[in-house]
Design a protein around this motif. Sequence first.
Motif, PDB file in Angstrom:
ATOM      1  N   THR A 193      -1.419  -2.964   1.707  1.00 47.42           N
ATOM      2  CA  THR A 193      -1.517  -1.932   0.675  1.00 47.42           C
ATOM      3  C   THR A 193      -2.762  -1.093   0.978  1.00 47.42           C
ATOM      4  O   THR A 193      -3.745  -1.593   1.531  1.00 47.42           O
ATOM      5  CB  THR A 193      -1.631  -2.540  -0.743  1.00 47.42           C
ATOM      6  OG1 THR A 193      -2.676  -3.511  -0.735  1.00 47.42           O
ATOM      7  CG2 THR A 193      -0.338  -3.201  -1.157  1.00 47.42           C
ATOM      8  N   ARG A 194      -2.688   0.206   0.619  1.00 43.12           N
ATOM      9  CA  ARG A 194      -3.820   1.090   0.932  1.00 43.12           C
ATOM     10  C   ARG A 194      -5.073   0.679   0.193  1.00 43.12           C
ATOM     11  O   ARG A 194      -6.177   0.827   0.704  1.00 43.12           O
ATOM     12  CB  ARG A 194      -3.481   2.539   0.543  1.00 43.12           C
ATOM     13  CG  ARG A 194      -2.760   3.276   1.615  1.00 43.12           C
ATOM     14  CD  ARG A 194      -2.412   4.676   1.186  1.00 43.12           C
ATOM     15  NE  ARG A 194      -3.551   5.580   1.235  1.00 43.12           N
ATOM     16  CZ  ARG A 194      -3.451   6.892   1.413  1.00 43.12           C
ATOM     17  NH1 ARG A 194      -2.268   7.445   1.593  1.00 43.12           N
ATOM     18  NH2 ARG A 194      -4.523   7.658   1.433  1.00 43.12           N
ATOM     19  N   SER A 195      -4.892   0.195  -1.040  1.00 44.24           N
ATOM     20  CA  SER A 195      -6.088  -0.146  -1.817  1.00 44.24           C
ATOM     21  C   SER A 195      -5.886  -1.468  -2.536  1.00 44.24           C
ATOM     22  O   SER A 195      -4.770  -1.958  -2.671  1.00 44.24           O
ATOM     23  CB  SER A 195      -6.372   0.956  -2.844  1.00 44.24           C
ATOM     24  OG  SER A 195      -5.251   1.099  -3.679  1.00 44.24           O
ATOM     25  N   GLY A 196      -6.979  -2.038  -2.946  1.00 43.54           N
ATOM     26  CA  GLY A 196      -6.930  -3.216  -3.812  1.00 43.54           C
ATOM     27  C   GLY A 196      -6.776  -4.547  -3.097  1.00 43.54           C
ATOM     28  O   GLY A 196      -6.965  -5.587  -3.706  1.00 43.54           O
ATOM     29  N   GLY A 197      -6.446  -4.553  -1.801  1.00 43.48           N
ATOM     30  CA  GLY A 197      -6.265  -5.834  -1.106  1.00 43.48           C
ATOM     31  C   GLY A 197      -7.605  -6.429  -0.692  1.00 43.48           C
ATOM     32  O   GLY A 197      -8.555  -5.707  -0.465  1.00 43.48           O
ATOM     33  N   TYR A 198      -7.701  -7.731  -0.659  1.00 42.12           N
ATOM     34  CA  TYR A 198      -8.895  -8.400  -0.146  1.00 42.12           C
ATOM     35  C   TYR A 198      -8.494  -9.786   0.316  1.00 42.12           C
ATOM     36  O   TYR A 198      -7.490 -10.327  -0.143  1.00 42.12           O
ATOM     37  CB  TYR A 198     -10.005  -8.490  -1.217  1.00 42.12           C
ATOM     38  CG  TYR A 198      -9.620  -9.382  -2.369  1.00 42.12           C
ATOM     39  CD1 TYR A 198      -9.992 -10.724  -2.405  1.00 42.12           C
ATOM     40  CD2 TYR A 198      -8.816  -8.910  -3.402  1.00 42.12           C
ATOM     41  CE1 TYR A 198      -9.596 -11.546  -3.431  1.00 42.12           C
ATOM     42  CE2 TYR A 198      -8.410  -9.725  -4.437  1.00 42.12           C
ATOM     43  CZ  TYR A 198      -8.805 -11.043  -4.453  1.00 42.12           C
ATOM     44  OH  TYR A 198      -8.380 -11.860  -5.467  1.00 42.12           O
ATOM     45  N   ASP A 199      -9.286 -10.362   1.238  1.00 39.65           N
ATOM     46  CA  ASP A 199      -9.032 -11.714   1.744  1.00 39.65           C
ATOM     47  C   ASP A 199      -7.546 -11.952   2.025  1.00 39.65           C
ATOM     48  O   ASP A 199      -6.990 -12.998   1.682  1.00 39.65           O
ATOM     49  CB  ASP A 199      -9.532 -12.783   0.746  1.00 39.65           C
ATOM     50  CG  ASP A 199     -11.050 -12.883   0.710  1.00 39.65           C
ATOM     51  OD1 ASP A 199     -11.698 -12.334   1.630  1.00 39.65           O
ATOM     52  OD2 ASP A 199     -11.586 -13.496  -0.223  1.00 39.65           O
ATOM     53  N   GLY A 200      -6.888 -10.955   2.608  1.00 41.59           N
ATOM     54  CA  GLY A 200      -5.491 -11.144   2.990  1.00 41.59           C
ATOM     55  C   GLY A 200      -4.479 -10.879   1.876  1.00 41.59           C
ATOM     56  O   GLY A 200      -3.278 -10.880   2.115  1.00 41.59           O
ATOM     57  N   HIS A 201      -4.976 -10.630   0.629  1.00 41.86           N
ATOM     58  CA  HIS A 201      -4.034 -10.304  -0.448  1.00 41.86           C
ATOM     59  C   HIS A 201      -3.480  -8.904  -0.188  1.00 41.86           C
ATOM     60  O   HIS A 201      -4.181  -8.037   0.312  1.00 41.86           O
ATOM     61  CB  HIS A 201      -4.720 -10.314  -1.823  1.00 41.86           C
ATOM     62  CG  HIS A 201      -5.203 -11.668  -2.222  1.00 41.86           C
ATOM     63  ND1 HIS A 201      -4.463 -12.517  -2.995  1.00 41.86           N
ATOM     64  CD2 HIS A 201      -6.345 -12.323  -1.935  1.00 41.86           C
ATOM     65  CE1 HIS A 201      -5.132 -13.634  -3.162  1.00 41.86           C
ATOM     66  NE2 HIS A 201      -6.279 -13.549  -2.541  1.00 41.86           N
ATOM     67  N   PRO A 255       4.412   0.184  -2.758  1.00 42.88           N
ATOM     68  CA  PRO A 255       3.032   0.636  -2.956  1.00 42.88           C
ATOM     69  C   PRO A 255       2.559   1.461  -1.761  1.00 42.88           C
ATOM     70  O   PRO A 255       2.974   1.179  -0.631  1.00 42.88           O
ATOM     71  CB  PRO A 255       2.225  -0.670  -3.054  1.00 42.88           C
ATOM     72  CG  PRO A 255       3.078  -1.710  -2.416  1.00 42.88           C
ATOM     73  CD  PRO A 255       4.508  -1.266  -2.544  1.00 42.88           C
ATOM     74  N   PRO A 256       1.732   2.484  -1.995  1.00 42.58           N
ATOM     75  CA  PRO A 256       1.182   3.233  -0.863  1.00 42.58           C
ATOM     76  C   PRO A 256       0.537   2.251   0.114  1.00 42.58           C
ATOM     77  O   PRO A 256      -0.264   1.414  -0.289  1.00 42.58           O
ATOM     78  CB  PRO A 256       0.124   4.131  -1.512  1.00 42.58           C
ATOM     79  CG  PRO A 256       0.524   4.211  -2.947  1.00 42.58           C
ATOM     80  CD  PRO A 256       1.214   2.925  -3.275  1.00 42.58           C
ATOM     81  N   SER A 257       0.935   2.339   1.382  1.00 42.51           N
ATOM     82  CA  SER A 257       0.572   1.286   2.340  1.00 42.51           C
ATOM     83  C   SER A 257       0.146   1.870   3.675  1.00 42.51           C
ATOM     84  O   SER A 257       0.255   3.082   3.921  1.00 42.51           O
ATOM     85  CB  SER A 257       1.761   0.349   2.566  1.00 42.51           C
ATOM     86  OG  SER A 257       2.179  -0.229   1.355  1.00 42.51           O
ATOM     87  N   ILE A 258      -0.293   0.970   4.538  1.00 42.57           N
ATOM     88  CA  ILE A 258      -0.628   1.339   5.917  1.00 42.57           C
ATOM     89  C   ILE A 258      -0.002   0.273   6.819  1.00 42.57           C
ATOM     90  O   ILE A 258       0.020  -0.909   6.451  1.00 42.57           O
ATOM     91  CB  ILE A 258      -2.161   1.424   6.087  1.00 42.57           C
ATOM     92  CG1 ILE A 258      -2.543   1.907   7.483  1.00 42.57           C
ATOM     93  CG2 ILE A 258      -2.856   0.107   5.809  1.00 42.57           C
ATOM     94  CD1 ILE A 258      -4.045   2.242   7.611  1.00 42.57           C
ATOM     95  N   ASN A 317       4.718   5.277   3.008  1.00 39.66           N
ATOM     96  CA  ASN A 317       4.903   5.375   1.560  1.00 39.66           C
ATOM     97  C   ASN A 317       6.317   5.021   1.134  1.00 39.66           C
ATOM     98  O   ASN A 317       6.718   5.342   0.028  1.00 39.66           O
ATOM     99  CB  ASN A 317       4.558   6.788   1.088  1.00 39.66           C
ATOM    100  CG  ASN A 317       3.075   7.056   1.296  1.00 39.66           C
ATOM    101  OD1 ASN A 317       2.239   6.274   0.856  1.00 39.66           O
ATOM    102  ND2 ASN A 317       2.761   8.122   2.014  1.00 39.66           N
ATOM    103  N   GLY A 318       7.054   4.392   1.996  1.00 43.08           N
ATOM    104  CA  GLY A 318       8.416   4.016   1.624  1.00 43.08           C
ATOM    105  C   GLY A 318       9.072   3.329   2.810  1.00 43.08           C
ATOM    106  O   GLY A 318       8.513   3.284   3.913  1.00 43.08           O
ATOM    107  N   TYR A 319      10.254   2.790   2.553  1.00 41.45           N
ATOM    108  CA  TYR A 319      10.933   1.983   3.548  1.00 41.45           C
ATOM    109  C   TYR A 319      11.284   2.791   4.805  1.00 41.45           C
ATOM    110  O   TYR A 319      11.117   2.306   5.932  1.00 41.45           O
ATOM    111  CB  TYR A 319      12.196   1.379   2.906  1.00 41.45           C
ATOM    112  CG  TYR A 319      12.934   0.499   3.841  1.00 41.45           C
ATOM    113  CD1 TYR A 319      12.462  -0.788   4.129  1.00 41.45           C
ATOM    114  CD2 TYR A 319      14.083   0.948   4.476  1.00 41.45           C
ATOM    115  CE1 TYR A 319      13.134  -1.590   5.025  1.00 41.45           C
ATOM    116  CE2 TYR A 319      14.760   0.136   5.364  1.00 41.45           C
ATOM    117  CZ  TYR A 319      14.286  -1.128   5.635  1.00 41.45           C
ATOM    118  OH  TYR A 319      14.930  -1.916   6.524  1.00 41.45           O
ATOM    119  N   GLU A 320      11.734   4.063   4.610  1.00 39.01           N
ATOM    120  CA  GLU A 320      12.108   4.874   5.784  1.00 39.01           C
ATOM    121  C   GLU A 320      10.880   5.128   6.658  1.00 39.01           C
ATOM    122  O   GLU A 320      10.938   5.026   7.882  1.00 39.01           O
ATOM    123  CB  GLU A 320      12.741   6.217   5.372  1.00 39.01           C
ATOM    124  CG  GLU A 320      14.216   6.123   5.004  1.00 39.01           C
ATOM    125  CD  GLU A 320      14.413   5.419   3.667  1.00 39.01           C
ATOM    126  OE1 GLU A 320      13.522   5.565   2.791  1.00 39.01           O
ATOM    127  OE2 GLU A 320      15.416   4.703   3.514  1.00 39.01           O
TER     128      GLU A 320
END
Length: 389
Positions: free
Chosen positions: A158-166, A191-194, A138-141
């Motif tokens: 990104t945790r949500s909203g991504g598709y086809d590599g976006h 953005p909240p990410s994984i 959830n952040g750079y650290e």
Amino acid sequence: MPSLSEETDGAVTMLEPGSTIGIVGGGQLGRMMALSARYHGFKVGVLDPTPDCPTAQVADFQITAAYDSKDAIRELAERSNVITYEFENVDADALDEVRDIVAVPQGTDLLRVTQDRVNEKRFVNDHGAATAPWKEVNGYEELTAALETIGYPAVLKTRSGGYDGHGQRVLRSESDLAEVRAQNSREGFFPPSILEGFVDFAFEASILISGNGHDFVTFPIVRNEHRNNILHLTLAPATVSHEVARDAEALALRLARGFELSGTLAIELFVTKDSQVIVNELAPRPHNSGHYTIEACSIDQFDAHVRGIAGWPLPKPKLLSPAVMVNVLGQHVMPTRALIGEHPEWCLHDYGKAEIKHNRKMGHITVLTSDIDGTVRDLESTGCWSDLA
Ligand code: AMP
């Protein structure tokens, strides 16, 4: 209005022909669901903001509104006996709010899990299936710390909203990390990410499974080839060992049971050189890599979806013939149309989209074949897909 027959305890058993299926989303997946629903005798309504969208062209009615309009979802619910969806980014809360007036056989847990990559990975691991190593960031650290465990190369999504590599990027070195940091401070937002370990896969694959809430049937594992992060080819079946096919089927069954799946679920996989089967992501709906089933299987992914959400029994799909499916993107429409007359073996599907755009999925072609490699060569030699070479 014809509706669901009910057992004495009130449990829904089977949706009767003449009932109405409401579909949220009116693209090609909704269209092929609607065609299937129609020949089972169901009526179809669709919610989509684009007038005369691909699904509306074959549906009984369209509600022309934004997908997340609560009023529109309520209207669809009032006019339908069951609701389904053709994509995963549906407002799960809005669907929950109408469950007192309409059946939502797939439930909303499936949506909540598949809308969020962290929930999805956790669900997959909790049900005994492997994923790439991953960490929520959830952040750079947190990203720097996650990289210490996962190592380079890694994929930040990104945790949500991504598709086809976006919404994703591969981090290969500290300079990529520095770029993320720079972008991060420019935008003032992380953005909240994984973060996932990069899987050095031998090839990408997928398996589809359909259920009616208690019985589940799998389709064969297929091989998928992407270009520019968009599916280009599906080769059915994938050439895999008995063990890989068995592992893929077993993990699909575990996930389907975990969801008490109704309808079709697609599971995107990586197959590694040492024959590990790793889950990349889930799609709670029919999938582009399952289009070949329309001609090549005894029951296709859309029929299985419709029967599943209708609570009908599901026959085990049989592969009647090996097949190759190739996508027709915007830039392939004119070249493929020009060659239809020369290719009686092409089962061409056109999605009826009004506007032809570069990289937009406009249709697909399935070829039944006993020689998958030869068919791929034949397709490529037409030059229609030369931009992807
Ligand atoms: P996705 O949006 O997660 O389906 O990812 C799009 C594409 O990126 C996949 O089809 C893969 O080709 C690639 N990809 C995604 N995640 C990974 C990973 N962890 N390792 C290697 N390649 C990946």
